[in-house]
Design an enzyme around this catalytic site. Structure first.
Site: not given
Ligand code: AMP
Length: 305
Positions: A31-32, A36-37, A148, A150, A177, A186-187
């Site tokens: 979330g948040a 990217g998400h 992602g 990332k 992204v 990033s969140s």
């Molecule tokens: P998270 O909520 O941080 O666990 O991220 C959820 C998904 O979004 C994960 O697969 C991350 O790798 C992806 N993600 C996070 N940041 C980015 C970004 N800047 N660009 C692309 N994917 C991202």
């Protein structure tokens, strides 16, 4: 878009799609939402008939109680954004739904989880990731799951998990992204002070310096890393790690002769950030590594609606 909070509701909601042979895409998140998400969700929306997004801040993958407490959460905003992108299901389980009383199973992926994030955040981090991802993949039984790049090591761990357990799902790794100055979205960026937010762009500059140096001399990884360190020092940042690794095994390399990544983790003003960039010998390799996934484009049924 429907919001469901239990595994049973998620399964029941997906039964008609499975019965009708429609493709299901799953986007696991904490979330948040940022762009990217949203890029992952858009990709899933473009490639699958039915899209489910999960929203779960997984306590098991946090090695630091303060980090878990401070982690940004905004279900209402996330739900609005997800609905705007036309997803079908938002899965928002509580901690007790994922880890009910008596929960005693850990999925632990060896090898690829051990270095980098595994070494610095501790064994529990990827055990937490692998356990929750396994649970989500078993619950939703998607045709494709979107992650992602990332979090490159996470992608490698998830690919290993899926291969080892023979889970019938295609893992789609999507490009990182970035903000205009190169900082990977990033969140956690929301937790940076304005000054630290500016300094944080040095992480990307360090990775670019490594990329450039490897292009000039793939045999001298040590010199390339020193060029990256110089960018960080100029911004007053000390990396937890800054390395060039094999893209699949995540093992450190001394010379580059195939698909490799420059990877970094660093704290900026107390906020821990990670990032990576592909390093390769030619622009073509680089382009291929950054933008496409060899497994994408195969086996995908185009959505009809
Ligand atoms: P998270 O909520 O941080 O666990 O991220 C959820 C998904 O979004 C994960 O697969 C991350 O790798 C992806 N993600 C996070 N940041 C980015 C970004 N800047 N660009 C692309 N994917 C991202």
């Amino acid at each position: 878009m429907r919001t469901v909070r239990t595994v049973a509701e998620l399964r029941a909601a997906l039964v008609p799609a499975q019965r009708d042979g429609l493709s299901i895409g799953l986007v696991p998140t904490m979330g948040a939402f940022h762009d990217g998400h949203l890029s992952l969700i858009r990709r899933a929306r473009a490639e699958c008939h039915v899209v489910a997004v999960s929203l779960f801040v997984n306590p098991a993958q946090f090695d630091d109680a303060g980090d878990l407490r401070r982690y940004p959460r905004d279900e209402r905003r996330d739900a609005t954004l997800a609905a705007e992108l036309g997803i079908d299901l938002l899965f928002v389980p509580g901690v007790d739904e994922i880890y009910p009383a008596g929960f005693a199973t850990t999925v632990s992926v060896g090898g690829v989880s051990e270095g980098l994030e595994g070494a610095h955040r501790g064994r529990g981090h990827f055990d937490g990731v692998a356990t929750v991802v396994a649970k989500l993949l078993i619950a939703a039984a998607p045709d494709a799951a979107y992650f992602g790049r990332k979090d490159a090591q996470q992608v490698a761990v998830v690919r290993r998990l899926v291969a080892d357990l023979a889970l019938p799902v295609r893992i789609v790794a999507c490009p990182t992204v970035r903000a205009d100055d190169g900082l990977a979205l990033s969140s956690r960026n929301a937790l940076l002070s304005p000054a630290d937010r500016e300094r944080a762009a040095a992480l990307h500059r360090a990775l670019q310096a490594i990329q450039d140096a490897i292009k000039a001399d793939p045999d001298d990884v040590r010199a390339a890393i020193a060029a990256g360190q110089a960018e960080l020092s100029a911004a007053g940042i000390a990396a937890e790690y800054l390395e060039v690794v094999d893209r699949e095994t995540m093992e450190p390399l001394e010379r580059v002769d195939g698909a490799a990544l420059a990877v970094i983790a660093a704290r900026v003003g107390g906020v821990r950030l990670i990032d990576n960039l592909p390093v390769a010998l030619t622009d073509e390799d680089h382009d291929e590594l950054s933008h496409t996934d060899p497994e994408v484009a195969t086996r995908q049924r185009a959505p009809t609606a």
